[in-house]
Design an enzyme around this catalytic site. Sequence first.
Site: not given
Length: 390
Positions: A9, A105-106
């Site tokens: 993350d 974003d992860e």
Amino acid sequence: MQKVIFLVDMNAFFISCEMTRNPNLLGKPAAVAGDPQKRTGIVLAANYEARKFGVKTAMILHKALKLCPDMILVPPDHNFYQKKSNEVMNLLFNYSPIVEKNSIDEAWLDMTGTEGLFGTPFEAASRIMEDIKVNLNLWCSIGISENKFLSKMASNMKKPLGITELWQRDIEHKLWPLPVRAMYRVGGKTSDRLNSLGIKTIGDLAKFDKNYIQEVLGKSGIELHQYANGLDFSPVRLEVRDDVKSIGRSTTLPEDLVDIDKLKYILMELSEDVGMTARKHNKKGRIVQIILKFSDFEVITRQTTVSPTCFTNDIYNAGYNLLKKNIHTYKAVRLIGISLGGFEENYSSEQISLFNIDKDDRHEKIDEVMDKIRSKYGFEKISRASLIRK
């Protein structure tokens, strides 16, 4: 062999991307926000210096500036964030052949059987974190477990630059004491309904009668009950880019909405992104689908057919017609999404001129011109008049 699943993350991703190209932001409170010049909109991402003042993602910018008047504001540049996201994903493939992108974003990694290459799970996570920090100048947190749900929960337990292991044996003392609102896929409305049943913590949910939970929340209730007990049987799925069945974008709203005039602006922004992606990959689709998740946790999908298209106006109009038919004044929306599918063979774009535009293909030409401007100068440099709000 026990499964080993990571969730990587990225920390404060949008503003962290901005700090990689603007050293003046380092060490100062800063945020990526909707419209910094007019000081309106919402905070899309705040760095940790700003968060010390209480600034949070999705906070109204006016309120955020009251908490942190000296906060530096940066306009969003989605093309740049996507580029940095691709760099992160490419790096992660150096550690596992199975990477599932969960959002910009992860991502989950199936690290099962990689101990001989990278050491223990904690050692491998440390190596990935350092690699991202040194080579991309970005920060991340990593959750480690035997399934996707537990690794996702673990990734949230220590930020920034945190590595947390959360195995099945750990859930009683690490997971169960947390409030049920902190649980992945539990929103505010669902949390309120669970609280009304006396379920305050994840442990309360894990021990509750699963049949009654199903009566209250339907199929999603069974899934949440399994999650609370640390169970998730979904595999990490590798995205096959050459076999894309649809292109979609969705967003969880900062507040539940019933006002279609507000929802249509969000739908247009999502349609813009879907159209740009379709044109980038030379895809024309015949099926437009919307997804709506309501405040009572009900999820519906509705679709319609259109003439093969990749143009924003066509995608938006089809989606908006579906939205009008399925929105209710008595039921608020907490997530909205739109996708384009049913792809035909690739098509080729041709060079166009602003001074040679037929009325019938005006929208198509406008899309192509906007794409060229955005690819050269950034996403925020040009927008549709309908998206410029007072």
